[in-house]
Design a protein around this motif. Structure first.
Motif, mmCIF file in Angstrom:
data_model
loop_
_atom_site.group_PDB
_atom_site.id
_atom_site.type_symbol
_atom_site.label_atom_id
_atom_site.label_comp_id
_atom_site.label_asym_id
_atom_site.label_seq_id
_atom_site.Cartn_x
_atom_site.Cartn_y
_atom_site.Cartn_z
ATOM 1 N N GLU A 18 1.008 -1.111 0.047
ATOM 2 C CA GLU A 18 0.028 0.065 0.048
ATOM 3 C C GLU A 18 0.925 1.262 0.095
ATOM 4 O O GLU A 18 1.922 1.176 0.680
ATOM 5 C CB GLU A 18 -0.979 0.109 1.101
ATOM 6 N N SER B 182 -4.081 7.310 -2.757
ATOM 7 C CA SER B 182 -3.699 6.539 -2.045
ATOM 8 C C SER B 182 -3.911 5.238 -2.949
ATOM 9 O O SER B 182 -5.099 4.852 -3.251
ATOM 10 C CB SER B 182 -4.382 6.325 -0.598
ATOM 11 N N ARG C 195 -3.365 0.689 -3.452
ATOM 12 C CA ARG C 195 -3.138 -0.726 -2.681
ATOM 13 C C ARG C 195 -3.023 -1.607 -3.833
ATOM 14 O O ARG C 195 -3.753 -1.551 -4.659
ATOM 15 C CB ARG C 195 -3.962 -0.982 -1.416
#
Length: 161
Positions: A35, A42, A44
């Motif tokens: 991640e 963001s 992951r």
């Protein structure tokens, strides 16, 4: 003197490339478990689909400050290079590249400010537990700072022969 001119030009191009990578890539903060977080998203890694799943970062004031400063740094460095190319062909002999050097120094100072704000306020920016570590883009931003400042000083002292 031609070697110094080629060295400064190459240094400027390399620094500009590193600065763009540091601003746009997705690894300012890395958590365990694939991640990452950058200035914009963001992400992951999803093992089942074998792809990155990204969502926009929540906009905090500190993150916006870092975003603006990094984009300003890229703009200053780009303008500096364009002005340098223009002056290289239009300036009379013996002239100095003051404006180019000052733009590079401003680019270095804005990149320094952005990296410093991110380092100090990463807990507020990330809004998650800080169990990870800084990513390579954060390190590249710090590498750009002395390179930008050195090239700015070299431009100020460089004369057109």
């Amino acid at each position: 003197m031609p070697y110094l001119l080629m060295f400064v030009t190459l240094l400027h191009l390399v620094t500009l490339a590193i600065l763009i990578i540091a601003t746009m890539e997705k690894s300012w903060w890395v958590w365990e478990g694939m991640e990452t977080s950058d200035l914009w998203h963001s992400c992951r890694y999803d093992n089942s689909t074998e792809s990155w799943l990204c969502s926009p970062n929540t906009e905090t004031q500190w993150l916006q400050a870092v975003q603006v400063l990094m984009v300003l740094s890229v703009v200053f460095s780009s303008v500096s290079f364009l002005v340098f190319l223009g002056l290289l062909f239009t300036m009379s002999r013996g002239g100095l590249f003051y404006f180019t050097g000052l733009c590079q120094i401003f680019a270095g100072l804005t990149a320094f400010s952005a990296a410093l704000i991110y380092a100090i306020h990463n807990k507020e920016i990330l809004e998650k537990k800080l169990t990870g570590h800084f990513g390579y883009c954060f390190i590249l931003a710090w590498v750009c700072v002395p390179l930008l400042l050195c090239s700015g000083v070299l431009y100020i002292h460089l004369r057109k022969k």
